[in-house]
Motif scaffolding. Structure first.
Motif, PDB file in Angstrom:
ATOM      1  N   LEU A 151       1.326  -1.085  -0.161  1.00  0.00           N
ATOM      2  CA  LEU A 151      -0.172  -0.030   0.028  1.00  0.00           C
ATOM      3  C   LEU A 151       0.790   1.244  -0.277  1.00  0.00           C
ATOM      4  O   LEU A 151       0.555   2.290  -0.478  1.00  0.00           O
ATOM      5  N   ALA A 152       2.336   1.267   0.757  1.00  0.00           N
ATOM      6  CA  ALA A 152       2.609   2.203   0.843  1.00  0.00           C
ATOM      7  C   ALA A 152       3.732   2.618  -0.584  1.00  0.00           C
ATOM      8  O   ALA A 152       3.505   3.779  -1.163  1.00  0.00           O
ATOM      9  N   GLN A 153       3.703   1.756  -1.422  1.00  0.00           N
ATOM     10  CA  GLN A 153       4.495   1.765  -2.704  1.00  0.00           C
ATOM     11  C   GLN A 153       3.395   2.620  -3.721  1.00  0.00           C
ATOM     12  O   GLN A 153       3.958   2.974  -4.321  1.00  0.00           O
ATOM     13  N   SER A 155       1.197   4.540  -2.910  1.00  0.00           N
ATOM     14  CA  SER A 155      -0.343   5.192  -2.917  1.00  0.00           C
ATOM     15  C   SER A 155       1.169   6.423  -2.502  1.00  0.00           C
ATOM     16  O   SER A 155       0.792   7.764  -2.261  1.00  0.00           O
ATOM     17  N   GLY A 156       2.237   5.909  -2.035  1.00  0.00           N
ATOM     18  CA  GLY A 156       3.466   7.264  -1.255  1.00  0.00           C
ATOM     19  C   GLY A 156       4.086   7.858  -3.020  1.00  0.00           C
ATOM     20  O   GLY A 156       3.329   8.324  -3.943  1.00  0.00           O
ATOM     21  N   SER A 157       5.374   8.581  -3.161  1.00  0.00           N
ATOM     22  CA  SER A 157       5.708   9.393  -3.598  1.00  0.00           C
ATOM     23  C   SER A 157       6.208   8.601  -5.271  1.00  0.00           C
ATOM     24  O   SER A 157       6.442   9.137  -6.738  1.00  0.00           O
ATOM     25  N   VAL A 161       0.684   9.524  -4.644  1.00  0.00           N
ATOM     26  CA  VAL A 161       1.012  10.818  -4.474  1.00  0.00           C
ATOM     27  C   VAL A 161       2.312  11.909  -5.643  1.00  0.00           C
ATOM     28  O   VAL A 161       2.099  13.083  -6.131  1.00  0.00           O
ATOM     29  N   GLY A 162       2.613  10.790  -5.901  1.00  0.00           N
ATOM     30  CA  GLY A 162       3.679  11.012  -6.873  1.00  0.00           C
ATOM     31  C   GLY A 162       2.972  11.500  -8.517  1.00  0.00           C
ATOM     32  O   GLY A 162       3.970  12.342  -8.848  1.00  0.00           O
ATOM     33  N   GLN A 164       0.351  12.895  -8.369  1.00  0.00           N
ATOM     34  CA  GLN A 164      -1.005  13.864  -8.282  1.00  0.00           C
ATOM     35  C   GLN A 164       0.464  15.226  -8.452  1.00  0.00           C
ATOM     36  O   GLN A 164      -0.294  16.501  -9.130  1.00  0.00           O
ATOM     37  N   LEU A 186       0.305   5.931 -12.440  1.00  0.00           N
ATOM     38  CA  LEU A 186       1.019   6.422 -10.771  1.00  0.00           C
ATOM     39  C   LEU A 186      -0.194   7.316  -9.563  1.00  0.00           C
ATOM     40  O   LEU A 186      -0.630   6.334  -8.949  1.00  0.00           O
TER      41      LEU A 186
END
Lengths: 301, 301
Positions: A151-153, A155-157, A161-162, A164, A186
């Motif tokens: 999930l972190a991979q 949804s993160g940068s 979020v990256g 976005q 992404l």
């Protein structure tokens, strides 16, 4: 566009999962007394405000396909929906997409205020991770840790979020097709792919089956986004429950601006077909996932 | 106030951990090419902009006390510092505390913009959880899942973010002492307590030792906040590296407004002493933690 051919069984399965996921989220976001109750209210407002529950449904269906416990699958589904809800709350903020409307209702910062919306989004993200690593999700700690890691991979940068950020930076200038593909892979693709993958992680399946589901989720996510661009340029605000034609107005490059309406529709269909092909090694139990691949490109909202 | 009695060995240990934590964060937030590079830049700006690294130091010292691997401890320390950095970025936003200055530098939304600051905070939170559940943090998946679970409990709606909401809602009206205590126990106390506890979780110690560390971390966190209120009402902006006297100006109830300067100083000392007592079953290896309990109430910034 052809008339929607969504099968009755997919509709039933979607409706059932939707209601179960809604109940699960209700239970996972209990009200509290005290001054902080407004935070929980805002989290519930953002997370329980309807929506198709496409991501949660994917998690439940894949987990069920592989024989995972349904209650555990519903927790994972709720987690991905909370993560998705956090992203919508923050995306709608004035300094981001500045959207007053979400699913036909005031967006969270309009219903509450900006500070509460930012904090509700923050706490929804936290809760999404918390649910995954709670013992109730799986007796197997490796499964819990792997769910949270994936999930972190996603949804993160390096994921949502990256994407976005790329979207924000790309506004008002024309992006080539490969960059639009990467942006969406992404921004929306990663979480949809994760939703499918999470069911396979929960069921602790072998690498080959997990890879097939990841391939399915990836193509499904892209198909979903291409179809979204088509909808944004053809549907009305009433149909969408949000402002229509916004991408075009803001000068964003979309699949439609790059491929044309017909080209984008053909692209969505191609991706949907490829998503179905990724499921070829699975039997009739994967039929709802196959039908979902049709549904995402045929939906009207 | 007496002259600071911070021992040379604590200063050395703090300086060493600070530099190691800084390097660890550097490595855990590598730059990337592409339009999203500005996101990583903002994350690094927020996370590498100095600070005392009190939370990270706590994690490292407790982990070291219990014999955990130092590289693993530094990853946990980096994680809690990233979580803390995300909270500062979001707290400083115009719709929240509206602070233009952080550690004497422009806050993240001033250095970049509001959208990037919100997203950088979001991604810092995600990265904090990601680091904990990556296999490099511990070969024991239960440890990894428990680290993430405890961080979620400390930082979500029932911890840091809940406290921030109570803080926002309480602005401009007088809160009684018990509510101020609860506010700070959540807003700043929970994460400081977690920082200490994380070292015990990483080292997988028995319940008694974990409970002693939790008691220490809880009192240390409260002592820190009481001392912070004293500093806010006595130190200059130059000493603090941020706007001074802000709480008083906004009508917030603080330990100083409720207990007076001398009463607040005595309360900080009492809590600091009790934090030291919680360590009574540990030997000289816990001396840095004992010295830290003095330091948090004697610091000038």
């Amino acid at each position: 566009m052809n008339a929607p051919t969504t099968s009755v069984s997919l509709k039933d399965a979607l409706a059932r999962a939707c209601s179960e996921i809604e109940n699960t989220i209700e239970n996972l976001l209990p009200m509290v007394p005290g001054d902080e109750s407004i935070l929980i209210e805002a989290m519930r407002y953002a997370a329980l405000g309807g929506g198709k529950r496409l991501r949660g449904f994917l998690a439940v269906e894949v987990a069920t396909l592989f024989g995972a416990d349904r209650q555990a699958a519903l927790r994972v589904a709720a987690s991905v929906e909370l993560l998705h809800a956090y992203s919508l709350v923050h995306d709608d903020l004035p300094s981001m997409d500045d959207d007053d409307l979400r699913r036909g209702q005031p967006s969270t910062h309009k219903q509450f205020d900006e500070a509460i919306a930012i904090l509700a989004g923050d706490a929804l993200q936290t809760r999404a991770f918390e649910i995954l690593v709670e013992p109730e999700t799986s007796p197997n700690a490796t499964v819990r840790a792997n769910l949270a890691l994936a999930l972190a991979q996603a949804s993160g940068s390096a994921g949502m979020v990256g994407g976005q950020v790329i979207d924000i930076r790309g506004e008002g200038r024309a992006l080539p097709l490969d960059q639009v593909r990467r942006l969406h892979a992404l921004k929306t693709g990663a979480l949809i792919r994760y939703a499918a993958e999470s069911g396979a992680i929960l069921a602790d399946v072998d690498d080959a089956r997990r890879a097939a589901i990841v391939a399915y989720g990836r193509d499904l996510g892209t198909a979903f986004q291409v179809a979204d661009d088509v909808l944004d340029s053809t549907a009305t605000a009433e149909e969408l429950g949000k402002t229509a034609g916004k991408d075009e107005a803001s000068g964003k490059s979309t699949y439609v601006s790059l491929l044309g309406i017909d080209g984008a529709r053909a692209e969505a269909r191609r991706l949907s077909d490829r998503a179905r092909e990724a499921l070829s090694s699975f039997g009739a139990q994967a039929d709802a996932l196959r039908a979902l691949a049709d549904y995402v490109v045929e939906r009207r909202n």
